[in-house]
Scaffold this motif. Structure first.
Motif, mmCIF file in Angstrom:
data_model
loop_
_atom_site.group_PDB
_atom_site.id
_atom_site.type_symbol
_atom_site.label_atom_id
_atom_site.label_comp_id
_atom_site.label_asym_id
_atom_site.label_seq_id
_atom_site.Cartn_x
_atom_site.Cartn_y
_atom_site.Cartn_z
ATOM 1 N N UNK A 1 10.331 8.049 -6.099
ATOM 2 C CA UNK A 1 10.107 8.184 -4.770
ATOM 3 C C UNK A 1 9.201 7.084 -4.166
ATOM 4 N N UNK A 2 9.264 6.601 -3.050
ATOM 5 C CA UNK A 2 8.273 5.886 -2.315
ATOM 6 C C UNK A 2 7.819 6.356 -1.142
ATOM 7 N N UNK A 3 6.382 6.329 -0.892
ATOM 8 C CA UNK A 3 5.656 7.255 0.247
ATOM 9 C C UNK A 3 4.840 6.103 0.866
ATOM 10 N N UNK A 4 4.359 6.419 1.919
ATOM 11 C CA UNK A 4 3.469 5.720 2.585
ATOM 12 C C UNK A 4 2.240 6.495 2.421
ATOM 13 N N UNK A 5 0.996 5.554 2.934
ATOM 14 C CA UNK A 5 -0.390 6.512 2.706
ATOM 15 C C UNK A 5 -0.488 7.684 3.276
ATOM 16 N N UNK B 1 1.918 9.720 3.412
ATOM 17 C CA UNK B 1 2.540 10.872 2.757
ATOM 18 C C UNK B 1 4.139 10.996 3.156
ATOM 19 N N UNK B 2 4.527 10.077 4.151
ATOM 20 C CA UNK B 2 5.708 10.048 4.921
ATOM 21 C C UNK B 2 6.705 9.463 3.951
ATOM 22 N N UNK B 3 8.063 9.885 3.612
ATOM 23 C CA UNK B 3 9.143 9.615 2.739
ATOM 24 C C UNK B 3 9.548 8.324 3.257
ATOM 25 N N UNK B 4 9.607 7.252 2.334
ATOM 26 C CA UNK B 4 10.076 5.999 2.634
ATOM 27 C C UNK B 4 11.465 5.963 1.891
ATOM 28 N N UNK B 5 11.690 6.218 0.697
ATOM 29 C CA UNK B 5 12.888 5.661 0.114
ATOM 30 C C UNK B 5 13.003 6.664 -1.356
ATOM 31 N N UNK B 6 14.217 6.733 -1.684
ATOM 32 C CA UNK B 6 14.280 7.652 -2.850
ATOM 33 C C UNK B 6 15.063 6.695 -3.716
ATOM 34 N N UNK B 7 14.859 6.513 -5.137
ATOM 35 C CA UNK B 7 15.786 5.848 -6.011
ATOM 36 C C UNK B 7 16.137 6.796 -6.775
ATOM 37 N N UNK B 8 17.517 7.425 -6.844
ATOM 38 C CA UNK B 8 18.144 8.492 -7.300
ATOM 39 C C UNK B 8 18.518 8.010 -8.713
ATOM 40 N N UNK B 9 18.026 8.744 -9.930
ATOM 41 C CA UNK B 9 18.591 8.153 -11.186
ATOM 42 C C UNK B 9 19.650 9.335 -11.704
ATOM 43 N N UNK B 10 19.793 10.315 -11.117
ATOM 44 C CA UNK B 10 20.707 11.412 -11.551
ATOM 45 C C UNK B 10 22.172 10.934 -10.996
ATOM 46 N N UNK C 1 0.990 -1.325 0.042
ATOM 47 C CA UNK C 1 0.086 0.034 0.060
ATOM 48 C C UNK C 1 0.902 1.124 0.056
ATOM 49 N N UNK C 2 2.097 1.032 -0.502
ATOM 50 C CA UNK C 2 2.980 2.229 -0.775
ATOM 51 C C UNK C 2 2.901 2.975 -1.977
ATOM 52 N N UNK C 3 3.047 4.145 -1.998
ATOM 53 C CA UNK C 3 2.830 4.955 -3.216
ATOM 54 C C UNK C 3 4.474 4.897 -3.829
ATOM 55 N N UNK C 4 4.416 4.689 -5.319
ATOM 56 C CA UNK C 4 5.703 4.964 -5.861
ATOM 57 C C UNK C 4 5.449 5.883 -7.051
ATOM 58 N N UNK C 5 6.353 6.900 -7.033
ATOM 59 C CA UNK C 5 5.772 8.211 -7.888
ATOM 60 C C UNK C 5 7.259 8.359 -8.804
ATOM 61 N N UNK C 6 6.941 8.679 -10.052
ATOM 62 C CA UNK C 6 7.962 8.809 -10.864
ATOM 63 C C UNK C 6 7.953 10.626 -10.732
#
Length: 798
Positions: free
Chosen positions: A595-599, A601-610, A582-587
């Motif tokens: 970015x991965x958030x919980x329901x 809106x709390x920041x869970x993880x960042x996959x940095x592409x830069x 039930x986590x949000x995965x945002x491009x």
């Protein structure tokens, strides 16, 4: 004088000779009066049941009088009466004399139907009127000739004043024999025919019917003979079947009896072993018991009889020995060394009894492979399923299993056998797994013989390889980028130009619109990606740099983010999905990250592409989850798809794509990727190998799968006018809707049908010229296409 009549001349109803007999359609005859009585007794005037054959007979409108008379039967009754009369014993008087005084009768006139004396006989012979009459003697031999030479009496009309008129005509209107006077009065305007002509017509018809009857009789004779031979064959088959059944059950009985004896022997061996061990234990215990008894008896005796001197002399002999014996007892088990259990394990006895209760089948026809049929599902590289239905030689379903069904796919000498599942009801499911794509031959046999349409040629392809031209167009306004499907089938499309979400039904009819332009709650600015889970919709609000959470009905629930690059901020978010946790995965395209958030809106993880290296990416536009839970990232700044774990660990890259934009993954791990610059939809298998491409799209972006119908939706974002004009006038295989609105960007939707051959490229929608001003106007066309593959509907949004 009593006259005897045979049963053939006796009415079944009254048991008397027929009187004015009437013949029914079933060819059974009865007295006219008897039929009238029978009709009254039945209580209905419409029909009666034939007393002889019980056939239901419809009574004509005229009642009994309208039922045909059996005149010949009546004549036979009359002849029988005369034969009985003239053949009786005793002297017979003359019927022609007034007082009979001239003497007894000597002959019978077959024309006048009179007994004649010698005088009257002589008068007949010499009279011009009677000399042609035929006479027979009264002896028995002459009487036997009577039926062949006696002529019927003339049939006279029964109506008053018509007594002397013979019935010589036939009224076709009333279907009655009539006299001359009847034709002038009662039947004046009716269709009248000469009786002889009518008789000839009926006689000819009877002859034709007789010929047909004789032909049918011959066929029936042949059929009866064949029936008899078949009965003999059935008897032979019965004997063979009896032998087969008897042998089978004798074998079963023998096997069961042998197994019973084996189990009984094993049981006896166990019983013997247990009883032997118990006997040995018992003997040991009894020996100890005897030894202890001897010492206890001696000790009791000594205690009663020995003096102190005698006791002292024995010292501790007896106690020491007794203690030693008791010590032995302590080391011996006093419980039986064997249990009473003799466990019998008859595994699956209930199912075995059930199987035996339905063991074997006897039918009146055998299974016929040549009439048995098969049908198939999709022919794809991963799996090919075939359903076989067994039929009997009569063309009926064979309802039992147990037949030897085999199947195989062959390609260039390589054979792939099928896995057969017997459903026990005469149907079988065969699963084959071809190893390569291309032409194959399918062979299906039943009990060693080919079933219907076997062998046959098949073209084995890969999943999605039958995507082809659109078959439906759904018209929508504005440029669309995101698509989501509700469980009930509604299609949600994000519209850039109108800053809202349009909702369509499966037929392409717009149902409602969600949202309006703005930055308030439930308002949008250039909405992009959509995702629906249950009745909740997530929107990547591109222009407002946030994610909005709403109900699918449009009620605002929550929002996350604002413009920026730190945690809790976004810059042009383009896609949002929800994982199993039930986590949000945002491009977050502008910040080159996922970015991965919980329901909350709390920041869970960042996959940095830069970042440098193979796992870096720029401008992520689409994200998707595979069956293993890995995150696949489609970034327009990269030419490959990047795969990460949900913890952000790089796994692999795959594909050679031009500006990948949208991505969705099915339950088998197939990735459907839109190539924004490649103007196509590319399909990759779970290993990352490209298996198919749907070309000639126009800047495709978002892509979505309908999990219920299997439909695929792809969003095209536009095309330049020159490119569209290059295709103008071509023969297109899709249904294009051209919207002639200069300066106004429009969207439309096309449905693409399933092709039986490999997929054909999608044609570009035609451009057009605005001739009202005499100038060319640039107009972008956006189309939503529905594709099909392998029996499943697919939609592509252009």
């Amino acid at each position: 004088m009593h006259i005897h009549y045979s049963a053939q001349l006796t009415c079944r109803l009254c048991s008397k000779p027929y009187r004015e007999p009437r013949i029914l359609p079933c060819l059974h005859s009865f007295c006219g009066q008897c039929l009238h009585t029978e009709i009254e007794r039945s209580g209905t005037e419409q029909n009666i049941e034939c007393p002889t054959c019980q056939r239901s007979i419809t009574i004509p409108e005229g009642g009994v009088n309208a039922i045909p008379q059996n005149l010949h039967l009546g004549f036979e009754v009359e002849v029988a009466g005369y034969m009985s009369k003239i053949g009786s014993d005793g002297e017979k008087s003359c019927d022609a004399c007034i007082d009979g005084s001239t003497g007894p009768a000597v002959v019978f006139c077959c024309t006048c139907h009179h007994l004649l004396c010698k005088l009257c006989h002589d008068y007949h012979k010499h009279s011009k009127i009677f000399h042609h009459h035929q006479m027979v003697g009264l002896d028995k031999d002459s009487i036997k000739l009577l039926p062949s030479i006696m002529k019927p009496t003339k049939h006279i009309c029964s109506l008053p004043h018509h007594e002397k008129e013979e019935l010589k005509f036939f009224c076709e209107t009333c279907q009655l024999l009539i006299c001359r006077d009847c034709t002038l009065v009662l039947h004046k305007d009716h269709r009248i025919a000469d009786m002889c002509n009518i008789a000839k017509v009926h006689r000819d018809a009877m002859r034709e019917a007789l010929v047909c009857a004789q032909e049918v009789t011959s066929k029936l004779t042949t059929a009866i003979d064949a029936n008899g031979k078949m009965a003999e064959q059935v008897y032979t088959s019965r004997g063979n079947a009896t032998l087969i059944i008897t042998q089978a059950f004798d074998q079963l009985h023998q096997t069961i009896e042998e197994r019973k004896n084996t189990l009984l022997s094993e049981m006896e061996a166990i019983s013997l072993s247990k009883t032997t061990a118990l006997t040995l234990q018992k003997e040991q215990l009894m020996k100890m018991q005897d030894e202890i008894g001897r010492y206890t008896e001696m000790t009791s005796h000594i205690l009663q009889t020995h003096t102190d001197h005698e006791m002292a002399a024995l010292r501790d002999l007896l106690p020491t020995e007794l203690k030693a014996i008791l010590k032995k007892v302590e080391n011996v088990s006093l419980t039986p060394n064997q249990s009473s259990d003799i466990h019998v394990s008859l595994l699956h006895i209930d199912s075995l009894i059930k199987q035996l209760s339905i063991f074997g089948h006897v039918m009146d026809s055998s299974p016929s492979p040549s009439q048995s049929t098969w049908s198939s599902e999709s022919v794809v590289k991963e799996r090919y399923c075939v359903k076989v239905v067994s039929m009997t030689s009569k063309g009926e379903r064979y309802p039992y299993g147990g037949l030897q069904v085999r199947a195989e796919l062959s390609h260039d000498g390589a054979v792939v056998p099928g896995e057969v599942e017997d459903h026990g009801d005469g149907t079988y499911t065969i699963t084959l797994t071809p190893q390569i794509a291309g032409p194959h031959q399918l062979l299906i046999t039943m009990d060693g013989q080919h079933v219907q349409n076997s062998p046959c040629d098949l073209d084995v392809g890969t999943k999605y390889n039958t995507l082809c031209n659109p078959e439906q167009v759904i018209k929508c306004s504005g440029q669309s980028h995101g698509i989501a499907i509700h469980d009930i089938g509604d299609i949600y499309v994000s519209c850039w130009d109108d800053h809202c979400i349009h909702v369509f039904d499966q037929a392409g009819q717009q149902k409602r619109t969600i949202g309006s332009p703005g930055s308030g709650d439930g308002q949008f600015s250039l909405p992009w990606g959509l995702f629906i889970k249950g009745d909740v919709m997530y929107v990547a609000d591109f222009g407002n740099d946030r994610i909005q959470k709403l109900t699918t009905g449009g009620q605002f629930l929550q929002k996350f983010g604002q413009r920026g690059s730190v945690q809790g901020q976004f810059q042009y978010p383009t896609s949002v999905i929800v994982d199993q946790r039930d986590r949000l995965i945002v491009a977050d395209s502008g910040n080159h990250r996922v970015v991965i958030l919980d329901q909350a809106g709390t920041w869970q993880l960042t996959i940095n592409g830069n970042v440098p290296g193979s796992h870096g990416f720029q401008y992520p536009y689409g994200v998707a989850l595979d069956p293993q839970g890995n995150i696949h990232v489609a970034a327009r700044g990269s030419n490959t798809i990047k795969v990460f774990t949900t913890e952000g660990t790089y796994v692999r890259s795959y594909g050679d794509v031009k500006k990948p934009s949208g991505i969705v993954i099915d339950e088998e791990g197939y990735s459907l990727v839109t190539e924004y610059l490649g103007d196509c939809l590319s399909i990759f298998d779970s290993q990352g190998h490209k298996v198919h491409t749907v070309g000639n799209l126009i800047g495709p972006d978002g892509v979505m799968l309908d999990p219920k119908s299997g439909s695929v939706y792809v969003a095209n974002t536009g095309a330049n006018t020159d490119y569209m004009n290059q295709t103008h006038g071509k023969s297109l295989n899709i249904q294009n809707i051209t919207v002639r609105m200069p300066g106004k960007r429009m969207n439309s939707t096309a449905r693409i049908p399933l092709a039986a051959t490999p997929s054909l490229p999608l044609k570009h929608p035609s451009g057009f010229e605005d001739e009202s001003e005499g100038n060319k106007s640039e107009v972008d066309e956006y189309m939503l296409h529905q594709l099909h593959t392998a029996g499943v509907s697919y939609i592509v949004a252009e």
